[in-house]
Write an enzyme that holds these catalytic residues in place. Structure first.
Site, PDB file in Angstrom:
ATOM      1  CG  HIS A 224      27.493 -16.911  -2.919  1.00  0.00           C
ATOM      2  ND1 HIS A 224      28.553 -17.772  -2.741  1.00  0.00           N
ATOM      3  CD2 HIS A 224      26.528 -17.341  -2.093  1.00  0.00           C
ATOM      4  CE1 HIS A 224      28.251 -18.653  -1.821  1.00  0.00           C
ATOM      5  NE2 HIS A 224      27.025 -18.420  -1.404  1.00  0.00           N
ATOM      6  CE1 TYR A 228      25.830 -22.630  -0.594  1.00  0.00           C
ATOM      7  CE2 TYR A 228      25.212 -20.331  -0.743  1.00  0.00           C
ATOM      8  CZ  TYR A 228      26.022 -21.318  -0.223  1.00  0.00           C
ATOM      9  OH  TYR A 228      27.019 -20.992   0.655  1.00  0.00           O
ATOM     10  CG  HIS A 375      36.250 -23.449  -2.811  1.00  0.00           C
ATOM     11  ND1 HIS A 375      35.636 -24.078  -1.742  1.00  0.00           N
ATOM     12  CD2 HIS A 375      35.332 -22.574  -3.306  1.00  0.00           C
ATOM     13  CE1 HIS A 375      34.406 -23.587  -1.595  1.00  0.00           C
ATOM     14  NE2 HIS A 375      34.189 -22.678  -2.538  1.00  0.00           N
ATOM     15  CG  PHE A 376      35.808 -23.538  -8.647  1.00  0.00           C
ATOM     16  CD1 PHE A 376      35.957 -24.331  -9.755  1.00  0.00           C
ATOM     17  CD2 PHE A 376      36.416 -22.284  -8.634  1.00  0.00           C
ATOM     18  CE1 PHE A 376      36.702 -23.906 -10.830  1.00  0.00           C
ATOM     19  CE2 PHE A 376      37.164 -21.845  -9.716  1.00  0.00           C
ATOM     20  CZ  PHE A 376      37.311 -22.667 -10.814  1.00  0.00           C
ATOM     21  CG  HIS A 377      37.993 -28.276 -10.084  1.00  0.00           C
ATOM     22  ND1 HIS A 377      38.502 -27.017 -10.300  1.00  0.00           N
ATOM     23  CD2 HIS A 377      37.638 -28.739 -11.302  1.00  0.00           C
ATOM     24  CE1 HIS A 377      38.467 -26.733 -11.594  1.00  0.00           C
ATOM     25  NE2 HIS A 377      37.953 -27.767 -12.239  1.00  0.00           N
ATOM     26  NE  ARG A 438      40.029 -18.162 -10.414  1.00  0.00           N
ATOM     27  CZ  ARG A 438      38.729 -17.957 -10.152  1.00  0.00           C
ATOM     28  NH1 ARG A 438      38.357 -17.175  -9.149  1.00  0.00           N
ATOM     29  NH2 ARG A 438      37.795 -18.525 -10.879  1.00  0.00           N
ATOM     30  NE  ARG A 439      38.708 -17.052 -14.151  1.00  0.00           N
ATOM     31  CZ  ARG A 439      37.627 -16.329 -13.917  1.00  0.00           C
ATOM     32  NH1 ARG A 439      37.717 -15.062 -13.631  1.00  0.00           N
ATOM     33  NH2 ARG A 439      36.437 -16.870 -14.005  1.00  0.00           N
TER      34      ARG A 439
HETATM   35 FE1  HAS Z   1      32.469 -21.372  -2.762  1.00  0.00          FE
HETATM   36  C1  HAS Z   1      34.502 -19.203  -4.509  1.00  0.00           C
HETATM   37  C2  HAS Z   1      32.856 -19.511   0.070  1.00  0.00           C
HETATM   38  C3  HAS Z   1      30.292 -23.468  -1.066  1.00  0.00           C
HETATM   39  C4  HAS Z   1      31.548 -22.821  -5.743  1.00  0.00           C
HETATM   40  N1  HAS Z   1      32.954 -21.084  -4.753  1.00  0.00           N
HETATM   41  C5  HAS Z   1      33.832 -20.158  -5.252  1.00  0.00           C
HETATM   42  C6  HAS Z   1      33.910 -20.292  -6.683  1.00  0.00           C
HETATM   43  C7  HAS Z   1      33.039 -21.303  -7.031  1.00  0.00           C
HETATM   44  C8  HAS Z   1      32.457 -21.788  -5.807  1.00  0.00           C
HETATM   45  C9  HAS Z   1      32.740 -21.778  -8.436  1.00  0.00           C
HETATM   46  O1  HAS Z   1      33.803 -16.671   0.782  1.00  0.00           O
HETATM   47  C10 HAS Z   1      34.812 -19.485  -7.612  1.00  0.00           C
HETATM   48  C11 HAS Z   1      34.102 -18.349  -8.280  1.00  0.00           C
HETATM   49  C12 HAS Z   1      35.042 -17.593  -9.186  1.00  0.00           C
HETATM   50  O2  HAS Z   1      35.219 -18.014 -10.336  1.00  0.00           O
HETATM   51  O3  HAS Z   1      35.639 -16.614  -8.732  1.00  0.00           O
HETATM   52  N2  HAS Z   1      31.757 -21.508  -0.845  1.00  0.00           N
HETATM   53  C13 HAS Z   1      32.069 -20.652   0.151  1.00  0.00           C
HETATM   54  C14 HAS Z   1      31.412 -21.089   1.390  1.00  0.00           C
HETATM   55  C15 HAS Z   1      30.681 -22.220   1.063  1.00  0.00           C
HETATM   56  C16 HAS Z   1      30.899 -22.451  -0.352  1.00  0.00           C
HETATM   57  C17 HAS Z   1      31.494 -20.444   2.742  1.00  0.00           C
HETATM   58  N3  HAS Z   1      31.191 -22.862  -3.295  1.00  0.00           N
HETATM   59  C18 HAS Z   1      30.373 -23.581  -2.453  1.00  0.00           C
HETATM   60  C19 HAS Z   1      29.575 -24.502  -3.208  1.00  0.00           C
HETATM   61  C20 HAS Z   1      29.928 -24.322  -4.535  1.00  0.00           C
HETATM   62  C21 HAS Z   1      30.943 -23.287  -4.562  1.00  0.00           C
HETATM   63  C22 HAS Z   1      28.551 -25.444  -2.615  1.00  0.00           C
HETATM   64  C23 HAS Z   1      29.448 -24.981  -5.777  1.00  0.00           C
HETATM   65  C24 HAS Z   1      28.516 -25.885  -5.849  1.00  0.00           C
HETATM   66  N4  HAS Z   1      33.499 -19.713  -2.320  1.00  0.00           N
HETATM   67  C25 HAS Z   1      33.477 -19.075  -1.112  1.00  0.00           C
HETATM   68  C26 HAS Z   1      34.236 -17.798  -1.207  1.00  0.00           C
HETATM   69  C27 HAS Z   1      34.694 -17.712  -2.522  1.00  0.00           C
HETATM   70  C28 HAS Z   1      34.222 -18.923  -3.181  1.00  0.00           C
HETATM   71  C29 HAS Z   1      34.467 -16.794  -0.164  1.00  0.00           C
HETATM   72  C30 HAS Z   1      35.497 -16.563  -3.128  1.00  0.00           C
HETATM   73  C31 HAS Z   1      36.935 -16.851  -3.112  1.00  0.00           C
HETATM   74  C32 HAS Z   1      37.693 -15.756  -3.841  1.00  0.00           C
HETATM   75  O4  HAS Z   1      38.432 -15.023  -3.179  1.00  0.00           O
HETATM   76  O5  HAS Z   1      37.575 -15.630  -5.060  1.00  0.00           O
HETATM   77  C33 HAS Z   1      29.782 -22.987   2.031  1.00  0.00           C
HETATM   78  O6  HAS Z   1      28.450 -22.951   1.567  1.00  0.00           O
HETATM   79  C34 HAS Z   1      30.200 -24.390   2.270  1.00  0.00           C
HETATM   80  C35 HAS Z   1      29.376 -25.057   3.352  1.00  0.00           C
HETATM   81  C36 HAS Z   1      29.479 -26.558   3.278  1.00  0.00           C
HETATM   82  C37 HAS Z   1      30.044 -27.347   4.188  1.00  0.00           C
HETATM   83  C38 HAS Z   1      30.117 -28.831   3.964  1.00  0.00           C
HETATM   84  C39 HAS Z   1      29.017 -29.599   4.676  1.00  0.00           C
HETATM   85  C40 HAS Z   1      29.137 -31.038   4.295  1.00  0.00           C
HETATM   86  C41 HAS Z   1      28.138 -31.829   3.849  1.00  0.00           C
HETATM   87  C42 HAS Z   1      28.489 -33.214   3.406  1.00  0.00           C
HETATM   88  C43 HAS Z   1      28.019 -34.250   4.355  1.00  0.00           C
HETATM   89  C44 HAS Z   1      28.914 -35.432   4.248  1.00  0.00           C
HETATM   90  C45 HAS Z   1      28.515 -36.694   4.445  1.00  0.00           C
HETATM   91  C46 HAS Z   1      29.446 -37.851   4.253  1.00  0.00           C
HETATM   92  C47 HAS Z   1      27.135 -36.997   4.790  1.00  0.00           C
HETATM   93  C48 HAS Z   1      30.664 -26.808   5.414  1.00  0.00           C
HETATM   94  C49 HAS Z   1      26.741 -31.380   3.747  1.00  0.00           C
HETATM   95  C50 HAS Z   1      30.175 -38.215   5.473  1.00  0.00           C
HETATM   96  C51 HAS Z   1      31.384 -37.367   5.529  1.00  0.00           C
HETATM   97  C52 HAS Z   1      32.561 -37.738   6.041  1.00  0.00           C
HETATM   98  C53 HAS Z   1      33.665 -36.723   6.074  1.00  0.00           C
HETATM   99  C54 HAS Z   1      32.840 -39.081   6.581  1.00  0.00           C
HETATM  100 CU    CU Z   2      30.349 -17.412  -3.045  1.00  0.00          CU
END
Ligand code: HAS
Ligand code: CU
Length: 547
Positions: A224, A228, A375-377, A438-439
């Site tokens: 996990h 980050y 999600h991860f793409h 998946r996979r």
């Molecule tokens: Fe995730 C599975 C939960 C963030 C990558 N994640 C994955 C896997 C990958 C991955 C690779 O709770 C698959 C792993 C595998 O092979 O099994 N993930 C989260 C949560 C967040 C999160 C709560 N993940 C990421 C990030 C990744 C990433 C970052 C890669 C870099 N993820 C999960 C969970 C799984 C999971 C479960 C397991 C699922 C399962 O069952 O297998 C949070 O950290 C996300 C918080 C971020 C935000 C976005 C804030 C937005 C920002 C942009 C600002 C935008 C601007 C532009 C300034 C809420 C900062 C203006 C915007 C407009 C819209 C105008």
């Molecule tokens: Cu995670």
């Protein structure tokens, strides 16, 4: 003042070396990705004896190259560059830094041999009882050990700077680079333990059995926070460079520091959200870590607020008006900016999907389905990768001394990635909700549903657009290195902050109390579960080679 082009020569070379390895990996990942996308659309997978043996061989190569190698090497080069620029001083020990690079490269080559040769077709998560050749595990371990070397390089350089500037606040970009590597070094202990005590002795035949549950728990301890580790360097650029690139200022330096400190404490004690469906782990701990997953959402919200406010200052300075219309006044003609702002937009959706994954019982709906791939793409595949591409649009010209070959080409590349990913990722999310796993080589699955087919075709189209975008990217970089005749413009300078470092409390510039808090969190969140698993494991599961 930034040091001029002539200074920090060794550091620039080192960054370039890391970048070359990263880009080669990304290229391999793009090619395998295309074949997989087309397979989903019904084009038979071109398996052969001399290239890719199977769809699963391809997925393993793709995941290792794009998720493990590309970001790790990019980050190691990029943050060395950023920290030395921000501190305006060379690395404390360039020799050690080069040694670190060579260790990582040697590890990579060692791991790549079985990977390419189909002796490590175990996916990028290498869950046992799938068993790979020992060289794969030892090679990856060397890469991880190398990243600890990068942490040491950055920390020693910061210490030397600190001696010369006892009373100053660490410049934001340097502070963030250090926090990123310190967080990762702590988090990677789980993976190191899995490799050293389980996978390596097992693959060498020293022990005869393994334990999938213990291995998965150690893997996700690191797996996990690794996300980050990929994300924070993109945040470094969004906070410290993009506000300046858009002609504005960073809204708040202290708030940016707080966000990174929260990542330091909260990134790791929540890997169990990948194991919600695993038996043998108490629900209480899963729930506890699910709650912490929502806590680590908070520093990303701080980032959203701070970065949008900074973009707005730029948009308004450029004559933008209105509540939202200023967004259009950003310098959309600058490919580095366009790529990174597009990455941010898709990240907002990737983050929301992450919260759905994290919602404990809702996880049962999406776990192991194509939804997670969607999600991860959006996250690693866009927020991180498209941001890194945007960074290279100024970094590669700076390192090579030659202006970017095609600005328009770069702009079309970024927009094509955005469009391709919208199609690709939305279809995968929807397919996941319709139950597609998946996979899986889905064209060959006897349970392939008729209502998946139109969406699978879109996965193929989206994947093809992404591949074309990646090729435009590589063509542009190659032409920059070989055909560009203009000198490179100066790299972007660090943004000034409206509320600057002097406004931050002194504790926001210290590391030890935060590292102590991070360790305490890990002990609480993982201690009881790991102790029980280690205590009771029979270590008696034999290995398998399936593909
Ligand atoms: Fe995730 C599975 C939960 C963030 C990558 N994640 C994955 C896997 C990958 C991955 C690779 O709770 C698959 C792993 C595998 O092979 O099994 N993930 C989260 C949560 C967040 C999160 C709560 N993940 C990421 C990030 C990744 C990433 C970052 C890669 C870099 N993820 C999960 C969970 C799984 C999971 C479960 C397991 C699922 C399962 O069952 O297998 C949070 O950290 C996300 C918080 C971020 C935000 C976005 C804030 C937005 C920002 C942009 C600002 C935008 C601007 C532009 C300034 C809420 C900062 C203006 C915007 C407009 C819209 C105008
Ligand atoms: Cu995670």
């Amino acid at each position: 003042m930034m040091p001029s082009n002539g200074d920090l020569r060794t550091e620039r070379r080192l960054t370039a070396a890391y970048l070359i390895v990263a880009l080669v990996a990304l290229f391999g990942g793009a090619v395998t990705g295309l074949l997989q996308g087309l397979e989903h659309a019904g084009v038979p997978f071109p398996d052969s004896d001399w290239f890719l043996r199977s769809y699963y061989h391809s997925v393993s190569v793709h995941g290792v190259l794009n998720a493990l190698v590309w970001p790790t090497f990019f980050i190691s080069g990029f943050l060395v560059f950023i920290l030395t620029r921000a501190l305006e001083r060379p690395l404390a020990s360039p020799r050690f830094a080069w040694l670190t690079f060579w260790v990582m490269l040697a590890g990579l080559v060692l791991a790549a041999i079985p990977l390419v040769g189909n002796a490590a077709t175990v996916m990028f998560t290498f869950y046992p009882p799938l068993r790979a050749h020992w060289a794969f595990y030892i090679g990856l371990t060397l890469v991880v050990v190398g990243t600890w070397g990068v942490t040491a390089s950055l920390a020693l350089t910061h210490r030397a700077w600190r001696r010369a500037h006892p009373a100053e606040r660490t410049p934001l970009a340097a502070f963030m680079s250090l926090v990123t590597f310190i967080m990762w070094s702590l988090a990677s202990l789980g993976l190191a333990a899995e490799m050293l005590f389980m996978l390596i002795p097992w693959s060498l035949g020293i022990v005869h059995g393994t334990d999938p549950l213990l291995a998965r728990t150690l893997f996700w301890f690191t797996g996990h926070p690794i996300v980050y580790f990929w994300l924070l360097p993109a945040y470094v650029s969004w906070y410290t460079l993009v506000p300046r690139q858009v002609g504005g200022t960073l809204f708040s330096d202290p708030m940016a520091r707080l966000s990174f400190l929260l990542f330091l404490i909260l990134s790791a004690p929540l890997g169990l959200h990948h194991q919600v469906t695993d038996p043998g782990i108490h629900e209480g701990w899963k729930l506890f870590q699910a709650v912490l997953t929502f806590a680590v959402f908070f520093p990303s919200l701080l980032t959203f607020f701070n970065v949008v406010a900074s973009l707005e200052s730029g948009g308004r300075a450029r004559g933008g008006r209105g509540w939202v219309a200023w967004f259009a006044a950003l310098p959309w003609g600058d490919p580095s900016v366009a790529a990174q702002v597009l990455a941010m937009i898709l990240f907002a959706f990737g983050g929301i999907g992450g919260l759905i994954n994290a919602s404990y019982s809702v996880n049962l709906v999406v776990h192991n389905t194509a939804y997670v791939v969607g999600h991860f793409h959006l996250t690693i595949g866009t927020a991180v990768t498209l941001s890194f591409m945007g960074i290279t649009y100024w970094l590669v010209p700076h390192l090579s001394g030659r202006a970017l070959w095609g600005r328009r080409l770069a702009l079309s590349q970024a927009w094509l990635w955005f469009a391709g990913m919208l199609l690709f990722s939305t279809s995968l999310h929807e397919l996941g909700l319709r139950g597609m796993p998946r996979r899986t080589m889905i064209s060959g699955a006897p349970y392939l549903q008729a209502d998946w087919k139109p969406l699978l075709a879109l996965v193929g189209v989206g994947g093809t657009l992404l591949f074309i975008s990646a090729m435009l990217y590589f063509v542009n970089l190659v032409l920059t290195l070989t055909a560009s005749r203009q000198p490179a413009p100066a790299p972007p300078e660090f943004a000034r902050a409206a509320s600057d470092a002097a406004d931050a409390p002194a504790i926001f510039d210290r590391f030890r109390p935060w590292v102590a808090a991070a360790v305490a969190m890990l002990v609480v969140a993982y201690g009881p579960t790991l102790a029980r698993l280690v205590w009771t494991t029979p270590m008696n599961v034999p290995g398998l080679r399936v593909w």
